[in-house]
Design an enzyme around this catalytic site. Sequence first.
Site, mmCIF file in Angstrom:
data_model
loop_
_atom_site.group_PDB
_atom_site.id
_atom_site.type_symbol
_atom_site.label_atom_id
_atom_site.label_comp_id
_atom_site.label_asym_id
_atom_site.label_seq_id
_atom_site.Cartn_x
_atom_site.Cartn_y
_atom_site.Cartn_z
ATOM 1 C CD GLU A 26 100.159 59.658 23.216
ATOM 2 O OE1 GLU A 26 100.828 58.834 23.877
ATOM 3 O OE2 GLU A 26 100.633 60.717 22.751
ATOM 4 C CG ASP A 27 95.950 60.938 27.528
ATOM 5 O OD1 ASP A 27 96.873 60.204 27.115
ATOM 6 O OD2 ASP A 27 96.112 61.858 28.351
ATOM 7 N NE ARG A 72 92.095 63.007 17.835
ATOM 8 C CZ ARG A 72 91.428 64.106 17.492
ATOM 9 N NH1 ARG A 72 90.204 64.005 16.994
ATOM 10 N NH2 ARG A 72 91.958 65.278 17.672
ATOM 11 C CD GLU A 129 92.702 73.413 22.787
ATOM 12 O OE1 GLU A 129 92.698 73.072 21.609
ATOM 13 O OE2 GLU A 129 92.307 72.689 23.718
#
Length: 616
Positions: free
Chosen positions: A70-71, A73, A135
């Site tokens: 969302e920031d 990509r 992750e």
Amino acid sequence: MDRDEGQTTRARPMKRKLEPEFQDQNQARKILVLQDPNKDVQSNSTTTTTSTSFSGPHWNYDVFLSFRGEDTRKSFTDHLYSALVRVGICTFRDDEELRRGKTICNELLNVIRGTRISIVVFSKGYASSTWCLDELVEIVHRRNTMGHILLPIFYYVDPLDVRKQTRTFADTFVRHEEQFQTDMERVQRWRVALTEAANCSGWNLESLANGYESSFIEKIVTQVSCEVEPTRLNVAKHPIGINYRVDRVKDLLNFGTSDFRIVGIYGMGGIGKTTLAKAIYNQICYGFEGSSCLLNIQEISKQHNGLVRLQEQLLFDILKTKNLRIDNVDQGINLIEKRIHGKRVLVVLDDVDDLKQLHALVGNSEWFGPGSRIIATTRDEHLLIQLGVHGKYKVEELAEEESLQLFNLNAFSMRHPKEDYLELSIGAVKYCGGLPLALKVLGSFLLGRSVVEWKSELEKLQKIPHHQIQDILRISLKSLDDSTNDIFLDIACFFIGMDKEYVIKALDGCGFFLVICINILTQRSLVTIDNKNKLRMHDLIRDMGREIICEKSPNFPGKRSRLWFHEDFLNVLSKHTVRGIYIYIYTHAHNMSYVGMHEHFFFLASMQLSPKKISI
């Protein structure tokens, strides 16, 4: 990566296609292993090659991009991804459709495990994604245990906010703690991972490029390119007998632990210490955040500003930064400590002969991050003891079969000798005594020469050692004091094969410090002591010592300080002052002569003998 938080669902099967740019790349890099999610891909995807190939591990991907979709990509991360792909760096980023649910899928964990480098793009909303945080936990774990390289990017965020979880990160964790009240251990793992990742050396967009993203990405790609393909070293044209030696040193390096370790490799000149160190470097340099191999330290450090240039090279190799100027050694020590602090690095220091070289280049263990490894090669075992190494490996001579192979490859460009050369080859190999340097030098010299020339050269070597071999061996003598050098020459001329205690007793009254001198000679691999306490010396080192005596007076034995051939003794004894004489006693029985088993040494201490008083 893109993180679309929603209803928890079973993760979809991964649909991966190689980008068109990768279609011509090496097959080992194209494969993405998708297997049982409960199995770790490590055993398949990151297996290192055998010692024979001296190559690094085959990764499924070079780079794994971790980011909040969302920031970034469709902006920064897309531009970074394209730039990495253009220079041939095999890069993984997820598809938008792949990210559904709150729990990271096993397939994605396997991708991280099969990738060499992770680039984490910390944006303001990064920590709001639990998928991102899971992750990151895996990435940090692989960094701490398997040498995975983590490179953080701070994209309009302050590294301190990431490290301390302040400002927007603090607000995010308030929500996480409310949502995961029953699983606070998971939240704590996220905090620890953020702190460790922010402590890694990376890039800050605002401080490094003043917000200009194109130049910022260019700098990132340049460094990642160096990380993906570290500079490999030329090992040897014919690395005979090196595989099992590499394995022995790797055992000492103990990669099963994440602590700092330093290992020493020692042995006589020309034995193959540098070759071994370079082979090990090529195999393991892929598992570190930075690596450097500094060769010929003894020679370079004696030059003007030599240690300073070595310090600059070390920093450049690890940081890939050219604009680092060091004015003096002390400044270099402080700069190395500051710039590599906490990094997991590999440093090879070749041919060190002074403790100050080690202090100037690797200081102490506090400089280095967990998992760092230092390898030092030297002729002086005592230097490794002073350094406090965790393990040391002595490089021994090649076995007879290995010696013959190496010699033949240099003399005939094949593993077996030509017809009519077999006996000559065996004689040449025997002369070399398993010393790789001698086998290569002599083999190369004899390449293409006739049988007559071979015989002539081998006969010549019995009286005159090969100068190229001798030059290398003599380096070991340069730092010996006069007393130790004299003892070395005495042993080379008179005492090989004699009991150590007998020799000490024989020379005890001559003003020498025998115990310490012999210990120094053994630590520098100039002398060995066998299991029967007898002094031994490699034939080529013995020849070197005797040649040093002969050089003082090539044509007049009477002017030499030591005599060991009985012909020279008979000719000179009645006329000249000599330091020592080695006498074989002959006896006769039934008209047959033989050499007595006892070899008597008379140390004359510059005594002038009168011809009238001598009877043989």
